[in-house]
Design a protein around this motif. Structure first.
Motif: not given
Length: 233
Positions: A15-16, A22-32, A47-51
């Protein structure tokens, strides 16, 4: 504040990956961690997983969805997590959040305005509510205490609220070419909670702590009193 996942999400990594694609960006550990929490409570995280949202903002938005609240009113990423929380809480309380749902009103001020609206105080009559958190706090406590004094209660509690902010000092050594300010800005964005984790991140940025423990904390305790009636059982 970090929330714990309510259940294990078996396909979390996939899912990550899908969301990062989708957003063409990497998440930080805390965002994950925040997305994991959102998935564990079965809300539509996409809906709100935009980095562009911090992990703290994601938690607030996911909590709103979980409580059946439409976050549209506070989904603008210019609202920080505290502001989002106060607007959401105001919607739960049934107050007119349009009074304070503005980017230029900080989260602490929003708290006092929301509490005043709950007491049916006409905040527009008192400029103190719009001049910063300290003024808003004082005006709310002044007006709230007057309301309680007029209520005829002969007994009351005085509620003592205390907030502590601690400051630690850590002696470090750096190379001449180390960009300390940039490293500090990056670490501040991560909002690291434990000193041990901080030391590891400092080392990654070529900043070397000289002691095993930071110096003893300094800081102030903010205390204010609020009159609260005792209700007979």
């Amino acid at each position: 504040m970090i929330r714990k996942s309510k259940r294990e999400v078996p396909d979390l990594e996939e899912r990550i990956r899908q969301l990062e694609t989708k957003y063409k960006m990497k998440y930080s550990f805390k965002q994950i961690q925040a997305i994991d929490y959102g998935l564990s409570i079965d809300v539509p995280v996409e809906l709100y997983a935009d980095p562009k949202y911090s992990h703290e903002q994601m938690y607030e938005l996911f909590d709103a969805l979980n409580q059946g609240i439409d976050p549209t009113f506070f989904q603008d990423p210019r609202f920080d997590a505290k502001q989002m929380h106060e607007i959401m809480q105001g919607m739960i309380d049934g107050v007119d959040v349009s009074k304070y749902a503005r980017h230029d009103i900080d989260g602490r001020s929003m708290t006092w305005i929301r509490l005043a609206l709950q007491k049916e105080i006409d905040v527009d009559q008192y400029p103190e509510f719009w001049q910063g958190a300290t003024g808003a706090q004082r005006k709310y406590l002044e007006l709230n205490n007057k309301i309680l004094q007029k209520s005829g209660d002969k007994r009351c509690f005085i509620k003592v609220n205390r907030y502590r902010r601690e400051e630690y000092y850590m002696e470090v050594s750096i190379d001449e070419d180390t960009d300390v300010l940039s490293a500090m800005h990056a670490l501040n964005a991560e909002k690291i909670e434990k000193v041990q984790h901080l030391k590891i991140e400092l080392l990654k940025n070529q900043i070397f702590p000289l002691t095993n423990h930071p110096l003893k904390p300094t800081g102030n305790v903010e205390t204010y009193l609020e009159l609260s009636p005792i209700k007979d059982s």
